[in-house]
Each structure stands twice: as structure tokens, then as C-alpha cells.
Motif scaffolding. Structure first.
Motif, PDB file in Angstrom:
ATOM      1  N   PHE A 198      42.529 -21.612  -4.422  1.00  0.00           N
ATOM      2  CA  PHE A 198      43.518 -20.483  -4.565  1.00  0.00           C
ATOM      3  C   PHE A 198      44.744 -20.963  -5.319  1.00  0.00           C
ATOM      4  O   PHE A 198      45.542 -21.702  -4.582  1.00  0.00           O
ATOM      5  N   LEU A 199      44.891 -20.266  -6.304  1.00  0.00           N
ATOM      6  CA  LEU A 199      46.129 -20.723  -7.127  1.00  0.00           C
ATOM      7  C   LEU A 199      47.489 -19.836  -7.126  1.00  0.00           C
ATOM      8  O   LEU A 199      48.523 -20.657  -7.230  1.00  0.00           O
ATOM      9  N   ASN A 200      47.154 -18.717  -6.650  1.00  0.00           N
ATOM     10  CA  ASN A 200      48.284 -17.574  -6.537  1.00  0.00           C
ATOM     11  C   ASN A 200      48.074 -16.508  -5.549  1.00  0.00           C
ATOM     12  O   ASN A 200      46.831 -16.102  -5.495  1.00  0.00           O
ATOM     13  N   PRO A 201      48.911 -16.264  -4.889  1.00  0.00           N
ATOM     14  CA  PRO A 201      48.747 -15.247  -3.998  1.00  0.00           C
ATOM     15  C   PRO A 201      48.461 -13.768  -4.539  1.00  0.00           C
ATOM     16  O   PRO A 201      49.183 -13.664  -5.604  1.00  0.00           O
ATOM     17  N   VAL A 202      47.733 -12.985  -4.058  1.00  0.00           N
ATOM     18  CA  VAL A 202      47.507 -11.598  -4.319  1.00  0.00           C
ATOM     19  C   VAL A 202      48.297 -10.851  -3.489  1.00  0.00           C
ATOM     20  O   VAL A 202      48.214 -10.512  -2.416  1.00  0.00           O
ATOM     21  N   ARG A 203      49.500  -9.996  -4.082  1.00  0.00           N
ATOM     22  CA  ARG A 203      50.401  -9.233  -3.421  1.00  0.00           C
ATOM     23  C   ARG A 203      49.687  -7.893  -3.019  1.00  0.00           C
ATOM     24  O   ARG A 203      49.089  -7.369  -3.827  1.00  0.00           O
ATOM     25  N   ALA A 204      50.069  -7.506  -1.924  1.00  0.00           N
ATOM     26  CA  ALA A 204      49.592  -5.951  -1.479  1.00  0.00           C
ATOM     27  C   ALA A 204      49.905  -5.083  -2.621  1.00  0.00           C
ATOM     28  O   ALA A 204      50.998  -5.063  -3.258  1.00  0.00           O
ATOM     29  N   GLY A 205      48.863  -4.337  -3.233  1.00  0.00           N
ATOM     30  CA  GLY A 205      49.027  -3.073  -4.116  1.00  0.00           C
ATOM     31  C   GLY A 205      48.587  -3.801  -5.373  1.00  0.00           C
ATOM     32  O   GLY A 205      48.551  -3.231  -6.507  1.00  0.00           O
ATOM     33  N   SER A 206      48.160  -4.979  -5.591  1.00  0.00           N
ATOM     34  CA  SER A 206      47.982  -5.773  -6.888  1.00  0.00           C
ATOM     35  C   SER A 206      46.460  -5.424  -7.342  1.00  0.00           C
ATOM     36  O   SER A 206      45.594  -5.045  -6.579  1.00  0.00           O
ATOM     37  N   LYS A 207      46.181  -5.674  -8.555  1.00  0.00           N
ATOM     38  CA  LYS A 207      45.003  -5.567  -8.764  1.00  0.00           C
ATOM     39  C   LYS A 207      44.302  -6.749  -9.576  1.00  0.00           C
ATOM     40  O   LYS A 207      45.151  -7.461 -10.015  1.00  0.00           O
ATOM     41  N   VAL A 208      43.145  -7.164  -9.013  1.00  0.00           N
ATOM     42  CA  VAL A 208      42.474  -8.459  -9.534  1.00  0.00           C
ATOM     43  C   VAL A 208      41.308  -7.711 -10.449  1.00  0.00           C
ATOM     44  O   VAL A 208      40.564  -6.760 -10.205  1.00  0.00           O
ATOM     45  N   ARG A 209      40.711  -8.848 -11.147  1.00  0.00           N
ATOM     46  CA  ARG A 209      39.577  -8.677 -12.046  1.00  0.00           C
ATOM     47  C   ARG A 209      39.021 -10.308 -12.110  1.00  0.00           C
ATOM     48  O   ARG A 209      39.716 -11.180 -11.943  1.00  0.00           O
ATOM     49  N   ALA A 210      37.572 -10.302 -12.529  1.00  0.00           N
ATOM     50  CA  ALA A 210      37.027 -11.740 -12.794  1.00  0.00           C
ATOM     51  C   ALA A 210      36.508 -11.847 -14.073  1.00  0.00           C
ATOM     52  O   ALA A 210      35.788 -10.848 -14.698  1.00  0.00           O
ATOM     53  N   ARG A 211      36.836 -12.995 -14.759  1.00  0.00           N
ATOM     54  CA  ARG A 211      36.332 -13.473 -16.292  1.00  0.00           C
ATOM     55  C   ARG A 211      35.101 -14.438 -15.631  1.00  0.00           C
ATOM     56  O   ARG A 211      35.279 -15.280 -14.998  1.00  0.00           O
ATOM     57  N   HIS A 212      33.980 -14.316 -16.437  1.00  0.00           N
ATOM     58  CA  HIS A 212      32.680 -15.151 -15.967  1.00  0.00           C
ATOM     59  C   HIS A 212      32.293 -15.820 -17.446  1.00  0.00           C
ATOM     60  O   HIS A 212      32.003 -15.305 -18.131  1.00  0.00           O
ATOM     61  N   VAL A 213      32.185 -17.157 -17.072  1.00  0.00           N
ATOM     62  CA  VAL A 213      31.687 -18.105 -18.440  1.00  0.00           C
ATOM     63  C   VAL A 213      30.422 -18.655 -17.695  1.00  0.00           C
ATOM     64  O   VAL A 213      30.571 -19.235 -16.689  1.00  0.00           O
ATOM     65  N   LEU A 214      29.485 -18.523 -18.508  1.00  0.00           N
ATOM     66  CA  LEU A 214      28.194 -19.114 -17.968  1.00  0.00           C
ATOM     67  C   LEU A 214      28.485 -20.851 -18.297  1.00  0.00           C
ATOM     68  O   LEU A 214      28.600 -21.364 -19.327  1.00  0.00           O
ATOM     69  N   PHE A 236      40.225  -4.222  -9.209  1.00  0.00           N
ATOM     70  CA  PHE A 236      39.996  -4.140  -7.906  1.00  0.00           C
ATOM     71  C   PHE A 236      41.123  -4.179  -7.484  1.00  0.00           C
ATOM     72  O   PHE A 236      41.869  -5.064  -7.189  1.00  0.00           O
ATOM     73  N   GLU A 237      41.628  -3.192  -6.450  1.00  0.00           N
ATOM     74  CA  GLU A 237      42.976  -3.228  -5.741  1.00  0.00           C
ATOM     75  C   GLU A 237      43.184  -3.721  -4.557  1.00  0.00           C
ATOM     76  O   GLU A 237      42.133  -3.545  -3.692  1.00  0.00           O
ATOM     77  N   ALA A 238      43.894  -4.683  -4.260  1.00  0.00           N
ATOM     78  CA  ALA A 238      44.085  -5.248  -2.994  1.00  0.00           C
ATOM     79  C   ALA A 238      45.132  -4.245  -2.156  1.00  0.00           C
ATOM     80  O   ALA A 238      46.276  -4.960  -1.834  1.00  0.00           O
ATOM     81  N   SER A 239      44.766  -3.356  -1.782  1.00  0.00           N
ATOM     82  CA  SER A 239      45.476  -2.372  -1.086  1.00  0.00           C
ATOM     83  C   SER A 239      45.854  -2.736   0.205  1.00  0.00           C
ATOM     84  O   SER A 239      45.083  -3.743   0.843  1.00  0.00           O
ATOM     85  N   GLN A 240      46.858  -2.375   0.930  1.00  0.00           N
ATOM     86  CA  GLN A 240      47.197  -2.814   2.254  1.00  0.00           C
ATOM     87  C   GLN A 240      46.248  -2.324   3.025  1.00  0.00           C
ATOM     88  O   GLN A 240      45.665  -3.103   4.003  1.00  0.00           O
ATOM     89  N   ASP A 241      45.372  -1.214   2.903  1.00  0.00           N
ATOM     90  CA  ASP A 241      44.341  -0.737   3.849  1.00  0.00           C
ATOM     91  C   ASP A 241      43.314  -1.902   3.947  1.00  0.00           C
ATOM     92  O   ASP A 241      42.830  -2.001   4.763  1.00  0.00           O
ATOM     93  N   ARG A 242      42.786  -2.294   2.668  1.00  0.00           N
ATOM     94  CA  ARG A 242      41.736  -3.045   2.395  1.00  0.00           C
ATOM     95  C   ARG A 242      42.098  -4.549   3.056  1.00  0.00           C
ATOM     96  O   ARG A 242      41.305  -4.913   3.706  1.00  0.00           O
ATOM     97  N   ILE A 243      43.526  -5.041   2.820  1.00  0.00           N
ATOM     98  CA  ILE A 243      44.053  -6.319   3.695  1.00  0.00           C
ATOM     99  C   ILE A 243      43.581  -5.874   5.095  1.00  0.00           C
ATOM    100  O   ILE A 243      43.224  -7.029   5.774  1.00  0.00           O
ATOM    101  N   ASN A 244      44.230  -5.061   5.556  1.00  0.00           N
ATOM    102  CA  ASN A 244      44.130  -4.498   6.864  1.00  0.00           C
ATOM    103  C   ASN A 244      42.631  -4.616   7.698  1.00  0.00           C
ATOM    104  O   ASN A 244      42.388  -5.276   8.732  1.00  0.00           O
ATOM    105  N   LYS A 245      41.764  -3.893   6.923  1.00  0.00           N
ATOM    106  CA  LYS A 245      40.506  -4.000   7.232  1.00  0.00           C
ATOM    107  C   LYS A 245      39.871  -5.347   7.114  1.00  0.00           C
ATOM    108  O   LYS A 245      39.077  -5.615   7.865  1.00  0.00           O
ATOM    109  N   PHE A 246      40.046  -5.984   6.268  1.00  0.00           N
ATOM    110  CA  PHE A 246      39.689  -7.384   6.238  1.00  0.00           C
ATOM    111  C   PHE A 246      40.061  -8.468   7.445  1.00  0.00           C
ATOM    112  O   PHE A 246      39.369  -9.000   7.920  1.00  0.00           O
ATOM    113  N   ALA A 247      41.373  -8.028   7.528  1.00  0.00           N
ATOM    114  CA  ALA A 247      41.978  -8.730   8.827  1.00  0.00           C
ATOM    115  C   ALA A 247      41.271  -8.253  10.209  1.00  0.00           C
ATOM    116  O   ALA A 247      40.719  -9.161  10.815  1.00  0.00           O
ATOM    117  N   ASP A 248      40.796  -7.114  10.511  1.00  0.00           N
ATOM    118  CA  ASP A 248      39.933  -6.711  11.504  1.00  0.00           C
ATOM    119  C   ASP A 248      38.662  -7.267  11.527  1.00  0.00           C
ATOM    120  O   ASP A 248      38.236  -8.037  12.278  1.00  0.00           O
TER     121      ASP A 248
END
Length: 152
Positions: free
Chosen positions: A96-112, A23-35
Motif C-alpha cells: 500500500f503505497l498511497n492512501p486513497v482519499r474518500a471521493g477519489s477514483k482508482v483504476r488498475a493496470r495489468h501486466v502479464l 471506481f470511486e472510493a465514495s464515503q458510502d462505500r468506505i462506510n459499508k466496507f467498515a461495517d
């Protein structure tokens, strides 16, 4: 997502059950979240001013990254045979261990971690989740995610 019988849950404990798409943490997504949250701190929304910080640019809100976790769990966590719905039950030990810079992509690993039938047909599923940043060694965040699966 694997659909399994409740009797099979024990064999999944301690195992990675799925990894989300990016999932991309685009600047647009960040701005909308801020709003939405009314959190317009410059480090998130002012690209020019943020260039002068140690991050060299804007970063996503930690809570934005956390709020992507339901989307990052959909389709990659365990499904129970006969389930009619899943409910986000909360998070424990969010870090929160590391900031996600605008434009970066994130994904999640799940362990039951655990699965407990709290009431007949109501399973509390506990996952350790690591949100990775594409190309970065240190994860963005780690959390224990709780979901209630209702079997009907």
C-alpha cells in the motif's frame, strides 16, 4: 478482454494487457466496507475527526482498495479460448503505497508476468497490477495477482 489461444500466451508476457475503468472510493462505500470488516477506525469513518490528520479527511481502507482488484481485472485481463471459469488464486507482494482519499477514483493496470499450465486445462496467470489514483502520481497499491483459468 482479448480472448487468445494458450499458444499465444508467451507473446503477451511482459506486456500491459488492460486498464480497468475508474471506481470511486465514495464515503458510502468506505462506510459499508467498515461495517463488513468491523474496522471502524476513525480515519475511515469519522469525517470531522479525520480532517485533523495529515490526510485532511477520511481515507479508504487499504484492504478495500485491494478488494476492488477482482472488479478492476474483470474484462481487462487475458481470456483463454475455451475457458469455463477464472478463480482468484491470491496475491503476492502487496504494498500500500498511497492512501486513497474518500471521493477519489482508482483504476488498475495489468501486466502479464507469467502463464503456466499447472495441470491440463488449468493455467496459472500471474499479473503485476498497479492501482492508480485519478490525478495522483504515486499509486495506491501494487501487487502481484494470481488467477487460475480453467479451460474445459
Amino acid at each position: 478482454m482479448p480472448i487468445i489461444k494458450a499458444e499465444e500466451l508467451e507473446s503477451w508476457k511482459g506486456k500491459e494487457v488492460g486498464v480497468s475503468e475508474w471506481f470511486e472510493a465514495s464515503q458510502d462505500r468506505i462506510n459499508k466496507f467498515a461495517d463488513c470488516t468491523e474496522d471502524h477506525q476513525f480515519i475511515h469513518v469519522d469525517e470531522e475527526k479525520a480532517k485533523n490528520t495529515p490526510f485532511g479527511g477520511t481515507i479508504a481502507h487499504g484492504l478495500l482498495t485491494l478488494s476492488l482488484m477482482p472488479a478492476m481485472s474483470y474484462g481487462v485481463t487475458l481470456g483463454l479460448e475455451g475457458a469455463v471459469m477464472g478463480i482468484n488464486y491470491g496475491y503476492d507482494k502487496v504494498r500500500f503505497l498511497n492512501p486513497v482519499r474518500a471521493g477519489s477514483k482508482v483504476r488498475a493496470r495489468h501486466v502479464l508476468v507469467d502463464a503456466v499450465e499447472k495441470q491440463p486445462g488449468r493455467w496459472l496467470m500471474t499479473y503485476d497490477v498497479t492501482v492508480e489514483i485519478d490525478g495522483v502520481e504515486t499509486p495506491a497499491l501494487i501487487a502481484r495477482s494470481l488467477a487460475m483459468i480453467v479451460v474445459g
